[in-house]
Enzyme design. Structure first.
Site, PDB file in Angstrom:
ATOM      1  N   ARG A 151       0.887  -1.258   0.160  1.00  0.00           N
ATOM      2  CA  ARG A 151      -0.092   0.034  -0.006  1.00  0.00           C
ATOM      3  C   ARG A 151       0.879   1.207   0.005  1.00  0.00           C
ATOM      4  O   ARG A 151       0.456   2.099  -0.619  1.00  0.00           O
ATOM      5  CB  ARG A 151      -1.104   0.101   1.355  1.00  0.00           C
ATOM      6  CG  ARG A 151      -2.121  -0.985   1.250  1.00  0.00           C
ATOM      7  CD  ARG A 151      -2.884  -0.768   2.175  1.00  0.00           C
ATOM      8  NE  ARG A 151      -2.251  -1.282   3.695  1.00  0.00           N
ATOM      9  CZ  ARG A 151      -2.798  -1.092   4.770  1.00  0.00           C
ATOM     10  NH1 ARG A 151      -3.859  -0.971   4.930  1.00  0.00           N
ATOM     11  NH2 ARG A 151      -1.951  -1.581   5.810  1.00  0.00           N
ATOM     12  N   LYS A 185       7.538 -15.786   8.427  1.00  0.00           N
ATOM     13  CA  LYS A 185       6.968 -16.418   9.838  1.00  0.00           C
ATOM     14  C   LYS A 185       6.465 -15.322  10.583  1.00  0.00           C
ATOM     15  O   LYS A 185       6.482 -14.268  10.203  1.00  0.00           O
ATOM     16  CB  LYS A 185       8.324 -16.893  10.493  1.00  0.00           C
ATOM     17  CG  LYS A 185       9.157 -15.529  11.008  1.00  0.00           C
ATOM     18  CD  LYS A 185       9.012 -15.144  12.383  1.00  0.00           C
ATOM     19  CE  LYS A 185       9.359 -13.868  12.613  1.00  0.00           C
ATOM     20  NZ  LYS A 185       8.832 -13.053  14.000  1.00  0.00           N
TER      21      LYS A 185
END
Length: 303
Positions: free
Chosen positions: A34, A87
């Site tokens: 974004r 992760k």
């Protein structure tokens, strides 16, 4: 191979981008974010648009926060792209298992990465422990959330994991190096009065294994794992990058910069071999802590 990097935040800029740039296996074809950008690289703000306009991109690496990651991963797999997950691999165990099934049916590679397992001393530690009898282990993982996640309120929102965001790194090492499995027996979780995820946690596992996680430590940071055996003591320091046996240095170097290059090298191997690598063991321990954990309320936290 051309890779798209999705989610251009601190970890992407500090680790993913240099790892890709330094690899002969990869070409950073574009980014999706974004707000974030990488200079000189085509930037998209929507993953669906990227997938439609860049059919030459074969691999998508997702460095988004856990909650929005499933939608992006599902879109990439549905478009026939291999997927690499930062992760923790998702917000829930079930959604990662769903992605695993989608990848399997499509013949695509899915890689749940655990960067701390690629720390320099983890493999030597695993080898040293392989034939040992472990009598106890203790994790001390304490760092400053303001340093590593400045202003990132999402880490304290549901799905953000709180102190388990770094703590899961320690659990990824523990589940890699111990010669046998352990399971959680009890936990205490400290929640700031104004937050939805814990800022500290103390865990007790089978096999006399303890973990102490805290996100409030200022000054020098602590990322240590000590393992007692009938044949001596092993210490992993600096997040798994330095190994000591009975107090003497054995292997490793005090740097984390080799971890992400090793992840991307492994992803290249998986894609070329047509294989996936999905390990949820560290995430299962976190889920168990959230299930068994006794909730304690502590002072409000503000960045």
């Amino acid at each position: 191979m051309k890779v798209a990097l999705v989610g251009i935040g601190k970890i992407a800029l500090d680790q993913h981008v240099p790892a890709i740039a330094g690899s002969e296996d990869w070409d950073l074809a574009c980014t999706v974010s974004r707000n974030g950008r990488v200079e000189g690289v085509q930037a998209f703000t929507d993953i669906h648009q990227m997938l439609a306009e860049r059919p030459d991109v074969t691999v998508v690496s997702l460095a988004l926060p856990p909650v929005p990651r499933f939608v992006a991963a599902q879109a990439a797999l549905s478009a026939g792209r291999h997927v690499m997950l930062e992760k923790p691999p998702g917000a829930t165990l079930a959604e990662v298992q769903s992605l695993q099934q989608i990848a399997k049916e499509a013949g695509l590679s899915l890689y749940t990465t655990w960067h701390s397992r690629m720390a320099q001393a983890v493999a030597p530690a695993k080898a040293w422990l392989a034939d040992k009898v472990v009598t106890a282990a203790r994790i001390t993982w304490r760092e400053d959330v303001r340093k590593w996640h400045p202003g990132q309120d999402w880490v304290f929102e549901p799905g953000g994991m709180g102190v388990f965001d770094p703590g899961i790194n320690a659990l990824s090492i523990l589940t890699e190096i111990l010669p046998g499995p352990v399971h959680l027996q009890s936990a205490e979780l400290e929640f700031p009065s104004n937050r939805q995820t814990p800022i500290a946690a103390r865990l007790t596992f089978s096999g006399n294994v303890l973990a102490d996680f805290d996100w409030r430590q200022v000054g020098p940071q602590t990322w240590d794992i000590a393992v007692e055996t009938t044949s001596g003591r092993l210490d992993l320091r600096m997040g798994g990058n330095v190994l000591e046996v009975d107090g003497k240095p054995v292997a490793g170097e005090n740097t984390i910069m080799g971890e992400y290059p090793a992840l991307y090298a492994r992803m290249a191997e998986l894609v070329r071999a047509g294989r996936s690598e999905v390990d949820l063991a560290p995430m299962i321990h976190v889920a168990d802590a959230m299930t068994l954990g006794r909730r304690l309320t502590t002072d409000a936290f503000q960045f």
